[in-house]
Design an enzyme around this catalytic site. Structure first.
Site, PDB file in Angstrom:
ATOM      1  N   ARG A 134       0.853  -1.185   0.000  1.00 47.85           N
ATOM      2  CA  ARG A 134       0.000   0.000   0.000  1.00 47.85           C
ATOM      3  C   ARG A 134       0.889   1.235   0.000  1.00 47.85           C
ATOM      4  O   ARG A 134       2.055   1.183   0.419  1.00 47.85           O
ATOM      5  CB  ARG A 134      -0.915   0.016   1.226  1.00 47.85           C
ATOM      6  CG  ARG A 134      -1.923  -1.128   1.293  1.00 47.85           C
ATOM      7  CD  ARG A 134      -2.781  -0.991   2.532  1.00 47.85           C
ATOM      8  NE  ARG A 134      -3.819  -2.018   2.621  1.00 47.85           N
ATOM      9  CZ  ARG A 134      -3.688  -3.175   3.259  1.00 47.85           C
ATOM     10  NH1 ARG A 134      -2.551  -3.451   3.889  1.00 47.85           N
ATOM     11  NH2 ARG A 134      -4.676  -4.049   3.290  1.00 47.85           N
ATOM     12  N   LYS A 159      -2.393  -2.173   7.369  1.00 48.78           N
ATOM     13  CA  LYS A 159      -3.685  -1.589   7.695  1.00 48.78           C
ATOM     14  C   LYS A 159      -4.294  -2.279   8.914  1.00 48.78           C
ATOM     15  O   LYS A 159      -4.276  -3.498   9.023  1.00 48.78           O
ATOM     16  CB  LYS A 159      -4.624  -1.732   6.495  1.00 48.78           C
ATOM     17  CG  LYS A 159      -5.874  -0.898   6.567  1.00 48.78           C
ATOM     18  CD  LYS A 159      -6.630  -1.004   5.255  1.00 48.78           C
ATOM     19  CE  LYS A 159      -7.877  -0.142   5.253  1.00 48.78           C
ATOM     20  NZ  LYS A 159      -8.606  -0.214   3.971  1.00 48.78           N
ATOM     21  N   HIS A 223      -2.283   2.551  -5.968  1.00 49.03           N
ATOM     22  CA  HIS A 223      -3.216   1.455  -5.696  1.00 49.03           C
ATOM     23  C   HIS A 223      -3.521   0.663  -6.967  1.00 49.03           C
ATOM     24  O   HIS A 223      -3.788  -0.548  -6.900  1.00 49.03           O
ATOM     25  CB  HIS A 223      -4.503   1.991  -5.079  1.00 49.03           C
ATOM     26  CG  HIS A 223      -5.103   1.049  -4.078  1.00 49.03           C
ATOM     27  ND1 HIS A 223      -4.489   0.736  -2.886  1.00 49.03           N
ATOM     28  CD2 HIS A 223      -6.249   0.326  -4.105  1.00 49.03           C
ATOM     29  CE1 HIS A 223      -5.233  -0.127  -2.218  1.00 49.03           C
ATOM     30  NE2 HIS A 223      -6.300  -0.394  -2.948  1.00 49.03           N
ATOM     31  N   ARG A 226      -0.908  -1.851  -7.156  1.00 49.94           N
ATOM     32  CA  ARG A 226      -1.199  -2.925  -6.201  1.00 49.94           C
ATOM     33  C   ARG A 226      -2.242  -3.882  -6.782  1.00 49.94           C
ATOM     34  O   ARG A 226      -2.118  -5.107  -6.665  1.00 49.94           O
ATOM     35  CB  ARG A 226      -1.684  -2.312  -4.892  1.00 49.94           C
ATOM     36  CG  ARG A 226      -2.145  -3.307  -3.827  1.00 49.94           C
ATOM     37  CD  ARG A 226      -2.436  -2.537  -2.538  1.00 49.94           C
ATOM     38  NE  ARG A 226      -3.341  -3.233  -1.639  1.00 49.94           N
ATOM     39  CZ  ARG A 226      -2.951  -4.115  -0.724  1.00 49.94           C
ATOM     40  NH1 ARG A 226      -1.681  -4.436  -0.610  1.00 49.94           N
ATOM     41  NH2 ARG A 226      -3.847  -4.680   0.078  1.00 49.94           N
ATOM     42  N   HIS A 249      -5.295  -8.688   3.390  1.00 47.13           N
ATOM     43  CA  HIS A 249      -6.740  -8.533   3.502  1.00 47.13           C
ATOM     44  C   HIS A 249      -7.251  -9.318   4.700  1.00 47.13           C
ATOM     45  O   HIS A 249      -6.960 -10.509   4.851  1.00 47.13           O
ATOM     46  CB  HIS A 249      -7.442  -9.041   2.238  1.00 47.13           C
ATOM     47  CG  HIS A 249      -7.259  -8.160   1.054  1.00 47.13           C
ATOM     48  ND1 HIS A 249      -7.468  -8.575  -0.251  1.00 47.13           N
ATOM     49  CD2 HIS A 249      -6.876  -6.855   0.956  1.00 47.13           C
ATOM     50  CE1 HIS A 249      -7.234  -7.583  -1.081  1.00 47.13           C
ATOM     51  NE2 HIS A 249      -6.871  -6.529  -0.375  1.00 47.13           N
ATOM     52  N   TYR A 258     -10.656 -10.002  -7.330  1.00 46.14           N
ATOM     53  CA  TYR A 258      -9.722 -10.208  -8.434  1.00 46.14           C
ATOM     54  C   TYR A 258     -10.101 -11.398  -9.299  1.00 46.14           C
ATOM     55  O   TYR A 258      -9.669 -11.489 -10.443  1.00 46.14           O
ATOM     56  CB  TYR A 258      -8.296 -10.365  -7.887  1.00 46.14           C
ATOM     57  CG  TYR A 258      -7.822  -9.110  -7.203  1.00 46.14           C
ATOM     58  CD1 TYR A 258      -7.517  -7.973  -7.940  1.00 46.14           C
ATOM     59  CD2 TYR A 258      -7.724  -9.036  -5.821  1.00 46.14           C
ATOM     60  CE1 TYR A 258      -7.112  -6.808  -7.321  1.00 46.14           C
ATOM     61  CE2 TYR A 258      -7.325  -7.878  -5.189  1.00 46.14           C
ATOM     62  CZ  TYR A 258      -7.022  -6.764  -5.947  1.00 46.14           C
ATOM     63  OH  TYR A 258      -6.644  -5.605  -5.324  1.00 46.14           O
TER      64      TYR A 258
END
Length: 279
Positions: A134, A159, A223, A226, A249, A258
């Site tokens: 990120r 995150k 992003h 990414r 995640h 995806y």
């Protein structure tokens, strides 16, 4: 509470503060004393906003009023009156592999001359696309993060304060090594101003690299790179659970987006692996 108990990042806390400030402007009276009628009227004032923005603001307020109620600062929680828009997760924007290759070719040509800033930009690009970092994770890397040669990965706090392993390719390590020969002394791998490079500046650099490669700058961001990392790995046969771990995640439902992007691979999978494929 958000910082100490929930472990929210500085960016999350700043977003919550901004949501509360904008809400305070939209209602009459102190936000902490707003009742259900005041909150129910927010839907109309937010009608021009995207559903995702409305959902985020409502979530911020629900957290806020839940805190006031739990702490005994209010006798009720009026957040049930907040709008709950239906969300549909948009497909992520990505780049084709040849477009990413063009970006690398353009910056590698500059880096070959030994220009320090070109070497820095190549290291940034290698870590964005090669490791799926990120933007905040990348710009805040400490200088010592990649100094352990025997360790082909980073232990990164991303995150939500969650730790994960991030693989570092030989290409990325070589690019970082070349940059470190010119990097000013200090704490950060990518210094900028009084601290590290800002996310805004990284965004600008990535768009400039895209423009130099003949790609429309508005299509590219940290992003997007990414997303390209994830999509191209999945197309190459990566396992969805492994991809979830690499991206950090918390919920695999976030990673599953995806599979919708790489529709060609899904068709090939059915044609090749289904029991009736060879009949």
């Amino acid at each position: 509470m958000m910082a100490a108990e929930a472990g929210a990042s500085a960016n999350t806390i700043a977003a919550y503060r901004a949501d509360l400030e904008r809400t305070a402007e939209a209602i009459s009276g102190p936000i902490g004393e707003a009742d259900s009628d005041a909150l129910s009227g927010l839907g109309a004032s937010w009608s021009h906003l995207a559903a995702s923005t409305v959902a985020r603001r409502a979530a911020s307020l629900r957290r806020f009023y839940g805190f006031l109620f739990d702490e005994g600062l209010r006798d009720d929680d009026p957040s049930a009156a907040l709008p709950r828009p239906k969300l549909s997760r948009p497909l992520p924007r990505i780049l084709d592999p040849d477009e990413v290759e063009r970006m690398f070719a353009a910056i590698e040509d500059r880096a070959a001359s030994g220009q320090p800033l070109a070497l820095r930009n190549l290291a940034l690009l290698e870590l964005l696309y090669g490791s799926g970092l990120r933007a905040t994770e990348l710009v805040s890397l400490p200088r010592a993060a990649l100094l352990r040669r025997e360790q082909p990965f980073l232990i990164l706090r991303g995150k939500g304060g969650k730790e994960r392993l991030v693989p570092i390719s030989d290409r990325a390590r070589a690019a970082v090594d070349a940059w470190l020969e010119h990097c000013p002394d200090g704490k950060w791998l990518f210094p900028g101003g009084k601290a590290h490079l800002s996310r805004v500046r990284l965004f600008q650099l990535v768009r400039a690299m895209a423009a130099e490669a003949g790609i429309a700058p508005e299509r590219v961001s940290p992003h997007v790179l990414r997303h390209a990392f994830a999509t191209h790995l999945l197309a190459g046969g990566a396992d969805l659970r492994a991809l979830q771990a690499l991206l950090g995640h918390a919920d695999i439902a976030t990673t599953q987006i995806y599979t919708h992007v790489d529709s060609t691979r899904l068709v090939e999978l059915v044609n090749q692996r289904h029991p009736l494929a060879n009949r």
